[in-house]
Structure formats: C-alpha cells, structure tokens
Design a protein around this motif. Structure first.
Motif, PDB file in Angstrom:
ATOM      1  N   LEU A 134       0.823  -1.209   0.000  1.00 46.75           N
ATOM      2  CA  LEU A 134       0.000   0.000   0.000  1.00 46.75           C
ATOM      3  C   LEU A 134       0.861   1.265   0.000  1.00 46.75           C
ATOM      4  N   ALA A 135       1.891   1.269   0.838  1.00 51.65           N
ATOM      5  CA  ALA A 135       2.747   2.458   0.956  1.00 51.65           C
ATOM      6  C   ALA A 135       3.447   2.763  -0.364  1.00 51.65           C
ATOM      7  N   LEU A 136       3.995   1.734  -1.000  1.00 55.50           N
ATOM      8  CA  LEU A 136       4.705   1.968  -2.263  1.00 55.50           C
ATOM      9  C   LEU A 136       3.742   2.395  -3.362  1.00 55.50           C
ATOM     10  N   ALA A 137       2.569   1.741  -3.428  1.00 56.75           N
ATOM     11  CA  ALA A 137       1.587   2.113  -4.445  1.00 56.75           C
ATOM     12  C   ALA A 137       1.162   3.566  -4.271  1.00 56.75           C
ATOM     13  N   TYR A 138       0.997   3.980  -3.010  1.00 59.22           N
ATOM     14  CA  TYR A 138       0.615   5.369  -2.739  1.00 59.22           C
ATOM     15  C   TYR A 138       1.733   6.324  -3.147  1.00 59.22           C
ATOM     16  N   GLU A 139       2.970   5.990  -2.773  1.00 58.83           N
ATOM     17  CA  GLU A 139       4.112   6.861  -3.084  1.00 58.83           C
ATOM     18  C   GLU A 139       4.310   7.005  -4.592  1.00 58.83           C
ATOM     19  N   MET A 140       4.047   5.934  -5.341  1.00 56.76           N
ATOM     20  CA  MET A 140       4.253   5.971  -6.793  1.00 56.76           C
ATOM     21  C   MET A 140       3.071   6.591  -7.541  1.00 56.76           C
ATOM     22  N   GLY A 141       2.006   6.956  -6.808  1.00 52.88           N
ATOM     23  CA  GLY A 141       0.875   7.604  -7.448  1.00 52.88           C
ATOM     24  C   GLY A 141      -0.135   6.658  -8.067  1.00 52.88           C
ATOM     25  N   TYR A 142      -0.141   5.405  -7.615  1.00 53.45           N
ATOM     26  CA  TYR A 142      -1.072   4.420  -8.172  1.00 53.45           C
ATOM     27  C   TYR A 142      -2.524   4.818  -7.917  1.00 53.45           C
ATOM     28  N   PHE A 143      -2.786   5.480  -6.789  1.00 49.60           N
ATOM     29  CA  PHE A 143      -4.148   5.852  -6.435  1.00 49.60           C
ATOM     30  C   PHE A 143      -4.521   7.253  -6.918  1.00 49.60           C
ATOM     31  N   ASP A 144      -3.589   7.950  -7.568  1.00 50.92           N
ATOM     32  CA  ASP A 144      -3.868   9.289  -8.077  1.00 50.92           C
ATOM     33  C   ASP A 144      -4.764   9.219  -9.316  1.00 50.92           C
ATOM     34  N   TYR A 145      -5.383  10.357  -9.636  1.00 52.10           N
ATOM     35  CA  TYR A 145      -6.139  10.458 -10.888  1.00 52.10           C
ATOM     36  C   TYR A 145      -5.721  11.735 -11.616  1.00 52.10           C
ATOM     37  N   PRO A 146      -5.094  11.602 -12.782  1.00 51.20           N
ATOM     38  CA  PRO A 146      -4.720  10.334 -13.440  1.00 51.20           C
ATOM     39  C   PRO A 146      -3.589   9.641 -12.694  1.00 51.20           C
ATOM     40  N   LYS A 147      -3.441   8.357 -12.926  1.00 48.37           N
ATOM     41  CA  LYS A 147      -2.466   7.546 -12.198  1.00 48.37           C
ATOM     42  C   LYS A 147      -1.044   8.023 -12.474  1.00 48.37           C
ATOM     43  N   GLY A 148      -0.241   8.031 -11.400  1.00 53.43           N
ATOM     44  CA  GLY A 148       1.169   8.326 -11.568  1.00 53.43           C
ATOM     45  C   GLY A 148       1.961   7.087 -11.939  1.00 53.43           C
ATOM     46  N   ALA A 149       1.405   5.912 -11.663  1.00 56.99           N
ATOM     47  CA  ALA A 149       2.040   4.632 -12.005  1.00 56.99           C
ATOM     48  C   ALA A 149       0.942   3.590 -12.153  1.00 56.99           C
TER      49      ALA A 149
END
Length: 221
Positions: A170-185
């Motif tokens: 979860l921490a890495l996905a958040y840091e890489m922008g996986y949950f951002d819109y648009p996605k960072g990763a």
C-alpha cells in the motif's frame, strides 16, 4: 427561554501510533523485560531541552522486575518508576512538537503505543513522516475521524489488521501515485518495483483495501 448558540465542534483525528521496540525507550524496554504492561505515564521537562523526567507504572504482581529506573512508589497495581529520557529519542516530545498534546502512552511486550488528537490528516501525515525518520518501525494502529457533532460520528480504521507485506504494498503504491487520478504509475510499474507479478499486486491491494475501507463503508451504510 433564551438559547445560546455554540460553535460547532471542529472535525479532528484521534490517532494511535505504535513503535516496535524503539531504541533507548525505557517504557518499551520495561514492558519487554518485565513481561507486564507499562501505563500511567507522566512526563515533565523541568525546563530542560535535552532530558525529560518520566514516571511510569509497571503493572505486575511481582515488583522486582529488573526495570531500569528508580522505584518511587508501590501499590497493588504495581511499582512506580522514575527515570530520565533523552528528548531526541522520545516520541511524545516529537508529537508534541507538532502542537498535538499526547493523551495516553503505554507499552506492551516491547511495543510503545501513543494516542494523540490532530486537527487534520495532513498533521498526522507530517507526524508519521517525522517519526519514521527517527524510528525504524512506526505504524498507525488506529485512526478515528470526527465528522459529526451529534451521535457516534466516528469511523475507525485499524491498520493493525494489515500484514507487514500489505502495508509495504500500500505504501509503495501510494508513493508511486497508483491511487492518483490520473495515475502516476500503473499496476505493472508498481509490481516491478516490488519484484512481483501484477496479479499478485492486485491480490495484496484488494486484501489491504478491504481491511482499510471496509469499516468506513460499513459505517456509511
């Protein structure tokens, strides 16, 4: 009958932080050495910027536990100890440095628990980030946000239900922008950083999100 309008209670966040076996913490060490709960913690700086006088009670039937500190009082509850703590190694001093008084401190089996109230989640993130720079294993074990003036109005998110691997994912996905819109990763990029397959990443995220989001969704129904 006259009525007096009162200001609405602002939304805030109640946080419980946990640090596993922090170095140079007499409370955590006492709980590990004695096998008993350490509670009723009181602190005072006495005007010093370097050291904090700390008292705590080791809740055990047997008073001779080999705890580092000066015994100052004995009750049926346990033995009261006093010691000096390095302010640089004190999580409570760190939290209060962000303007959030600590409301409860206790230790069990070498893990230190600290409860405080923050004005918003941004302040919580700042405190957690600062704590993780100083201590190795810092987790948010419980977070409750006040969103209503009347009634229950609390949503409890217990991150202690997450496994270590789920927290890492979860921490890495958040840091890489996986949950951002648009996605960072995307999933493939996050999975590559973790050296796992995208399908395995999805399984970890699904399990972690169910544990974290589930209580929120249930409270909202």
């Amino acid at each position: 009958m006259n009525t007096v309008d009162s200001d609405p209670i602002p939304a805030g966040v109640r946080v419980t932080l946990a640090i596993t076996r922090p170095d140079e913490c007499p409370l955590a060490t006492a709980s590990a050495d004695s096998g008993a709960r350490v509670a009723s913690v009181a602190r005072t700086s006495c005007g010093s910027q370097d050291d904090t006088n700390t008292e705590f009670t080791v809740q055990a039937d047997a008073p001779d536990t080999g705890v580092e500190g000066d015994p100052v009082f004995r009750t049926e509850e346990g033995v009261r100890y006093r010691c000096q703590c390095d302010a640089e190694a004190c999580l409570a001093d760190l939290v209060e440095g962000f303007g959030c008084p600590v409301s409860d401190v206790h230790a069990v089996d070498g893990t230190l628990y600290m409860v405080f109230y923050a004005p918003d989640t941004d302040r919580v993130r700042d405190i957690v980030a600062a704590a993780r720079e100083r201590f190795e294993d810092v987790t948010v074990r419980n977070l409750r946000q006040s969103g209503e003036l009347v009634g229950d109005g609390f949503v409890s998110v217990d991150t202690g239900r997450l496994t270590g691997r789920q927290r890492e994912v979860l921490a890495l996905a958040y840091e890489m922008g996986y949950f951002d819109y648009p996605k960072g990763a995307n999933a493939e990029e996050v999975a590559a950083e973790l050296d796992i397959s995208a399908s395995t990443l999805s399984e970890h995220l699904a399990a972690a999100q169910e544990k974290v989001i589930g209580p929120v969704a249930e409270r909202s129904v």
